[in-house]
Design a protein around this motif. Structure first.
Motif, PDB file in Angstrom:
ATOM      1  N   ALA A 136      38.999  29.285  38.894  1.00 33.97           N
ATOM      2  CA  ALA A 136      39.518  29.340  37.381  1.00 33.97           C
ATOM      3  C   ALA A 136      38.597  28.479  36.485  1.00 33.97           C
ATOM      4  N   ASN A 137      38.052  27.485  36.994  1.00 32.07           N
ATOM      5  CA  ASN A 137      37.195  26.595  36.360  1.00 32.07           C
ATOM      6  C   ASN A 137      35.605  27.082  36.312  1.00 32.07           C
ATOM      7  N   SER A 138      35.385  28.086  37.050  1.00 34.50           N
ATOM      8  CA  SER A 138      34.087  28.747  37.222  1.00 34.50           C
ATOM      9  C   SER A 138      33.348  29.453  36.126  1.00 34.50           C
ATOM     10  N   PRO A 139      32.201  29.132  35.764  1.00 38.37           N
ATOM     11  CA  PRO A 139      31.642  29.939  34.522  1.00 38.37           C
ATOM     12  C   PRO A 139      31.295  31.553  34.892  1.00 38.37           C
ATOM     13  N   VAL A 140      31.359  31.855  36.301  1.00 39.71           N
ATOM     14  CA  VAL A 140      31.116  33.400  36.607  1.00 39.71           C
ATOM     15  C   VAL A 140      32.132  33.532  37.748  1.00 39.71           C
ATOM     16  N   LYS A 141      32.723  34.654  37.283  1.00 36.24           N
ATOM     17  CA  LYS A 141      33.823  35.076  38.381  1.00 36.24           C
ATOM     18  C   LYS A 141      33.958  36.512  38.612  1.00 36.24           C
ATOM     19  N   VAL A 142      34.608  36.733  39.657  1.00 32.57           N
ATOM     20  CA  VAL A 142      34.602  38.289  40.287  1.00 32.57           C
ATOM     21  C   VAL A 142      35.953  38.112  40.882  1.00 32.57           C
ATOM     22  N   ASP A 143      37.017  39.124  40.509  1.00 30.76           N
ATOM     23  CA  ASP A 143      38.255  39.129  41.129  1.00 30.76           C
ATOM     24  C   ASP A 143      38.704  40.670  41.333  1.00 30.76           C
ATOM     25  N   GLU A 144      38.634  41.175  42.272  1.00 32.95           N
ATOM     26  CA  GLU A 144      38.789  42.637  42.609  1.00 32.95           C
ATOM     27  C   GLU A 144      39.632  42.880  43.771  1.00 32.95           C
ATOM     28  N   HIS A 145      40.228  44.222  43.696  1.00 27.17           N
ATOM     29  CA  HIS A 145      41.240  44.699  44.976  1.00 27.17           C
ATOM     30  C   HIS A 145      40.346  45.628  45.647  1.00 27.17           C
ATOM     31  N   TYR A 146      40.520  45.896  46.840  1.00 29.82           N
ATOM     32  CA  TYR A 146      39.682  46.822  47.833  1.00 29.82           C
ATOM     33  C   TYR A 146      40.919  47.588  48.541  1.00 29.82           C
ATOM     34  N   THR A 161      31.334  28.319  44.026  1.00 29.81           N
ATOM     35  CA  THR A 161      32.231  27.147  43.942  1.00 29.81           C
ATOM     36  C   THR A 161      33.661  27.472  44.405  1.00 29.81           C
ATOM     37  N   GLY A 162      34.033  28.801  44.431  1.00 30.22           N
ATOM     38  CA  GLY A 162      35.150  29.100  45.067  1.00 30.22           C
ATOM     39  C   GLY A 162      35.533  30.392  45.718  1.00 30.22           C
ATOM     40  N   ILE A 163      36.181  30.679  46.916  1.00 31.95           N
ATOM     41  CA  ILE A 163      36.455  31.995  47.381  1.00 31.95           C
ATOM     42  C   ILE A 163      37.984  32.275  47.700  1.00 31.95           C
ATOM     43  N   LEU A 164      38.374  33.186  47.350  1.00 30.09           N
ATOM     44  CA  LEU A 164      39.720  33.550  47.762  1.00 30.09           C
ATOM     45  C   LEU A 164      39.704  35.088  48.422  1.00 30.09           C
ATOM     46  N   HIS A 165      40.237  35.116  49.556  1.00 23.51           N
ATOM     47  CA  HIS A 165      40.078  36.249  50.252  1.00 23.51           C
ATOM     48  C   HIS A 165      41.735  36.572  50.589  1.00 23.51           C
ATOM     49  N   GLN A 166      42.227  37.561  50.246  1.00 24.54           N
ATOM     50  CA  GLN A 166      43.756  38.127  50.683  1.00 24.54           C
ATOM     51  C   GLN A 166      43.698  39.349  51.217  1.00 24.54           C
ATOM     52  N   GLY A 167      44.102  39.393  52.334  1.00 26.18           N
ATOM     53  CA  GLY A 167      44.016  40.909  53.213  1.00 26.18           C
ATOM     54  C   GLY A 167      45.541  41.240  53.626  1.00 26.18           C
ATOM     55  N   THR A 168      45.527  42.644  53.671  1.00 24.34           N
ATOM     56  CA  THR A 168      46.900  42.999  54.343  1.00 24.34           C
ATOM     57  C   THR A 168      46.682  44.058  55.146  1.00 24.34           C
ATOM     58  N   ARG A 201      42.447  52.474  63.340  1.00 24.06           N
ATOM     59  CA  ARG A 201      42.004  51.236  62.544  1.00 24.06           C
ATOM     60  C   ARG A 201      43.160  51.264  61.417  1.00 24.06           C
ATOM     61  N   PRO A 202      43.744  50.184  61.044  1.00 22.27           N
ATOM     62  CA  PRO A 202      44.718  49.956  60.036  1.00 22.27           C
ATOM     63  C   PRO A 202      44.081  50.199  58.785  1.00 22.27           C
ATOM     64  N   ARG A 203      44.809  50.867  57.885  1.00 19.08           N
ATOM     65  CA  ARG A 203      44.729  50.702  56.451  1.00 19.08           C
ATOM     66  C   ARG A 203      44.792  49.311  56.169  1.00 19.08           C
ATOM     67  N   SER A 204      43.872  49.083  55.304  1.00 24.27           N
ATOM     68  CA  SER A 204      43.774  47.529  54.615  1.00 24.27           C
ATOM     69  C   SER A 204      43.634  47.535  52.904  1.00 24.27           C
ATOM     70  N   LEU A 205      44.415  46.613  52.661  1.00 24.64           N
ATOM     71  CA  LEU A 205      44.454  46.191  51.198  1.00 24.64           C
ATOM     72  C   LEU A 205      44.115  44.802  51.167  1.00 24.64           C
ATOM     73  N   GLN A 206      43.019  44.812  50.196  1.00 27.13           N
ATOM     74  CA  GLN A 206      42.376  43.284  50.245  1.00 27.13           C
ATOM     75  C   GLN A 206      42.194  42.987  48.513  1.00 27.13           C
ATOM     76  N   ARG A 207      42.145  41.459  48.314  1.00 30.04           N
ATOM     77  CA  ARG A 207      41.668  41.197  47.227  1.00 30.04           C
ATOM     78  C   ARG A 207      40.605  39.936  47.376  1.00 30.04           C
ATOM     79  N   VAL A 208      39.409  39.943  46.636  1.00 29.02           N
ATOM     80  CA  VAL A 208      38.498  39.067  46.798  1.00 29.02           C
ATOM     81  C   VAL A 208      38.094  38.423  45.549  1.00 29.02           C
ATOM     82  N   ALA A 209      38.336  37.205  45.118  1.00 27.45           N
ATOM     83  CA  ALA A 209      38.075  36.381  44.169  1.00 27.45           C
ATOM     84  C   ALA A 209      36.989  35.460  44.480  1.00 27.45           C
TER      85      ALA A 209
END
Ligand code: MOS
Length: 734
Positions: free
Chosen positions: A163-173, A293-300, A275-283
């Motif tokens: 949240a405090n970073s000047p450059v961000k990427v936040d997407e779903h895959y 500065t920060g990595i968030l990786h959520q996967g189902t 291979r199971p279908r996967s849904l992911q978010r990476v920020a």
């Protein structure tokens, strides 16, 4: 360690056997008096069987038996855990009750005198059901989601750092469900001899199949023998013992004759893992200079309702880059489908697609070359485990790969390169996979004719295990390759772990080395103890092995293995075992790394995507056979092309039916889809990983290929596609 045979090119020892058709695969082991079994698969996705009209089909030509839950004997299904990632829960109990848990579940087995008669009867069986709608859609908000144990990992505070970073990427895959689809179908021939059972069965894990079937039937493990000398591709689908093996054994016991059961291509979409279908978010958060500065990786991922299958979907994110704030989360959607299974490069290949797509996006946002971005975030240690890597050569992989690929000729702006009317793009991505090793044993027998025979209960699903293991034995015995005979594919040979997880060389290779050293020690003792031996009475310290000959220092007397053995004619035999030193495992983080480069051409009018070339550079420790290793890598790249652009199993939400359960509609790369593929190996000495210095190869060749292609598609078109497989419409629409 300087080597003579390890590290050298050698063509497949079994190549001639295979191309002449002499190699026998599971279904080739026809037995006298054999009958044929065909599975009847459920045509509803959830519910119960109300009636099965057995009597009508029993009267059909050639039919010997019809087995269903109505007449099948109760099986013991004793607890058994053996697979790499033991599934939590209980495996499917076949023909034990009227419940239908997923579309395609076996509900009956027909046994007949010919395959045709069995198929005809199977098609004629009338089964009625009371059915309800199964839950097969992972994205449905009402799906039950669970957090597998130890599935989350965190350091620092990823959310606020991002949240405090000047450059961000936040997407779903999203990555579609895939099926392994090897050439060879699953097949088992079962034969009982009293309470002893022989299975000629396609398996990547013979001793597990032996133990699993023993547990199902309540037999002592040694009463079951599994034989599988050749495998026509598997990619993980034969790591577990699926219901058809039980059904073959059950049918054979029921009719008191050998029974052969081969799955149809369609059935291989139901009960043999996927291979199971996967849904992911990476920020990602980064500084303007490109420091993460920060990595968030959520996967189902997905699992079945009756078992919990897990894979390493988010774990690469824990250690791939240097970053103080990282959080990874893994969840599972419980679905009314059969249990998924590892498929080449299992969770890592899916997880890295999300991470490496996001890293590529970040590079464009920052205006920093993707390789330079990796360089700026190269960690000194494994920051998740807080320990050094046993070796890590990711940046060298990028350097070697970039040079061979010609990365410097690339213009950085998207949609800036053309060949005629085609849009040309190139992309890159990291690859990584753990360097596993599991306990394994092997036996070496020195024979009077000068041959060294090696035995291990391993499999060879295609990578060239016969050849590479023979090289290891030749190396440590000091023999030429043709004096070594490596035998695998029998559960009665010394135990090995599953032929998967890229750990066969580290595990079985290390065991062979240990067995070779042991047999040498015994041969030396025999040479000293034999009264007529020219080395009789020599002190062990004065003797050394030089190229398979026992030489006395400062004297001319020497003996070969053959000399020592033929004196009595009694073979010298030794078993060796190896496992990873727990102290080393505690001290180091052990992984392979790689960098994959892809070039694509996209037709801007019709959206077709062609991969033009792929270059991969890998650091896998010692390379035992560069020719085989290169083949493994190009094979993995082809799997990656499938994952990126073609493979997708589509389920009908009404009943869970895979609507494209055949080769015409389940797209896979064919020769015309395969461009020039190049694999390079970075020189890497890993002194810690195991005495052979091998990190393993196989999975990593698929890991990283799909994101490299997706990143190339973005570079070509300016369109970022975050779902796999990438389809024409993804490229044509905004
Ligand atoms: Mo591979 S998924 O380890 O068979």
């Amino acid at each position: 360690m300087s080597t003579n045979v390890i590290g050298k090119q050698a063509t497949r020892i079994d190549g001639r056997t295979k191309v002449t058709g002499a190699a026998r695969y599971a279904a080739d082991f026809n037995q006298p008096n054999q009958l044929y079994a065909v599975i009847v698969s459920a045509t509803v996705g959830l519910g119960r069987i109300t009636t099965i009209a057995e009597a009508e089909v029993e009267r059909m030509p050639g039919v010997v038996a019809v087995l269903s839950h109505q007449n099948a004997p109760k099986l013991q299904y004793r607890p058994h855990k053996g697979v790499i990632d033991p599934a939590v829960g209980e495996r499917l109990h076949v023909l034990q009750d009227d419940a239908v848990r997923f579309y395609g579940q076996p509900v009956a087995v027909i046994v007949a005198d010919s395959i045709d008669n069995a198929e005809r009867a199977a098609a004629a069986v009338q089964v009625t059901y009371e059915a309800t709608r199964p839950m097969v859609d992972h994205a449905d908000p009402s799906v039950e989601r669970i957090a597998p144990e130890a599935s989350d990992k965190s350091r620092g505070d990823a959310e606020s750092a991002i949240a405090n970073s000047p450059v961000k990427v936040d997407e779903h895959y999203e990555i579609a469900r895939e099926n392994h689809n090897p050439m060879e179908p699953h097949a088992t021939i079962a034969e009982w001899n009293g309470d002893r059972l022989t299975l000629w069965s396609k398996s990547q894990y013979l001793v597990n199949e032996q133990a699993e079937i023993a547990a199902v039937f309540g037999l002592p493990v040694e009463n079951v023998e599994v034989i599988c000398p050749f495998i026509g591709g598997a990619f993980g689908t034969s790591l577990r013992t699926w219901p058809h093996v039980t059904l073959a054994a059950l049918a054979a016991r029921h009719v008191e004759r050998p029974v052969k059961l081969v799955l149809t291509r369609k059935q291989m979409f139901f009960t043999t893992g996927h291979r199971p279908r996967s849904l992911q978010r990476v920020a990602l958060g980064a500084t303007a200079e490109g420091k993460l500065t920060g990595i968030l990786h959520q996967g189902t991922g997905e699992t079945s309702r009756y078992e919990q299958f897990t894979e390493a979907l988010t774990t690469v994110t824990d250690y791939l880059y240097s970053c103080p704030n990282v959080r990874t989360e893994y969840r599972l959607a419980k679905l009314d489908t059969s249990t998924p299974n590892h498929m080449r490069g299992p969770g890592e290949a899916s997880g890295i697609f999300a991470l490496e797509s996001a890293m590529d996006e970040l590079s464009y946002r920052l205006g920093i070359d993707p390789i330079e971005l990796r360089r700026r975030n190269e960690p000194k240690i494994d920051e998740a485990e807080n320990k050094p890597f046993s070796s890590r050569s990711l940046i060298q992989c990028y350097e070697v790969g970039a040079k061979h690929f010609g990365w410097d000729k690339r213009k950085p702006e998207p949609r800036s390169m053309r060949d005629g009317r085609l849009l040309i793009g190139s992309g890159t991505a990291s690859a990584t996979y753990p360097a596993f090793q599991a306990p394994a044993s092997a036996r070496v027998r020195l024979l009077a004719d000068g041959i060294a025979e090696i035995e291990a209960a391993a499999s060879d699903m295609g990578p060239g295990t016969y050849t590479s293991m023979s090289q290891v034995a030749a190396e440590f015995l000091g023999l030429p390759l043709e004096k070594v005979r490596f035998k695998l594919g029998r559960s009665k040979y010394p135990q090995t772990p599953s032929h998967g997880g890229s750990w066969t060389m580290a595990s079985v290779g290390s065991a062979i080395r240990a067995a070779c050293l042991e047999v040498q020690a015994q041969a030396k003792s025999r040479a000293i103890e034999q009264i007529k031996s020219p080395l009789f009475g020599a002190s062990a310290e004065d003797l050394e092995w030089i190229g398979g000959r026992l030489v006395r220092r400062g004297a001319s007397s020497e003996l070969s293995y053959q000399d020592i053995v033929s004196r009595t004619g009694v073979p010298i035999e030794a078993e060796g075992s190896a496992k990873r030193d727990p102290e080393i495992a505690e001290r180091y983080s052990m992984h392979s790394f790689g960098a994959v480069f892809a070039e694509v051409a996209v037709d801007p009018d019709v959206g077709t995507i062609r991969v033009r070339r792929i270059v991969g550079a890998y650091a896998i420790g010692r390379v035992v056979n560069p020719l085989l290793a290169s083949s493994q890598c190009t094979g993995g790249m082809i799997g990656g092309i499938g994952m990126a652009l073609m493979e997708r199993t589509v389920l009908d939400r009404r009943d869970g039916r895979p609507v494209n359960a055949h080769m015409a509609d389940y797209l896979m790369p064919v020769n015309l889809d395969i461009p020039k593929l190049e694999a390079h190996f970075v020189d890497e000495i890993d002194p810690h990983v195991n005495p052979l210095g091998v990190k393993g190869l196989g999975e990593i060749a698929l890991v990283g290929t799909a994101p490299a292609i997706a990143n190339a598609v973005f570079h070509a078109t300016g369109k970022r596609v975050r779902t796999l497989p990438i389809q024409i419409e993804n490229v044509l629409t905004a």
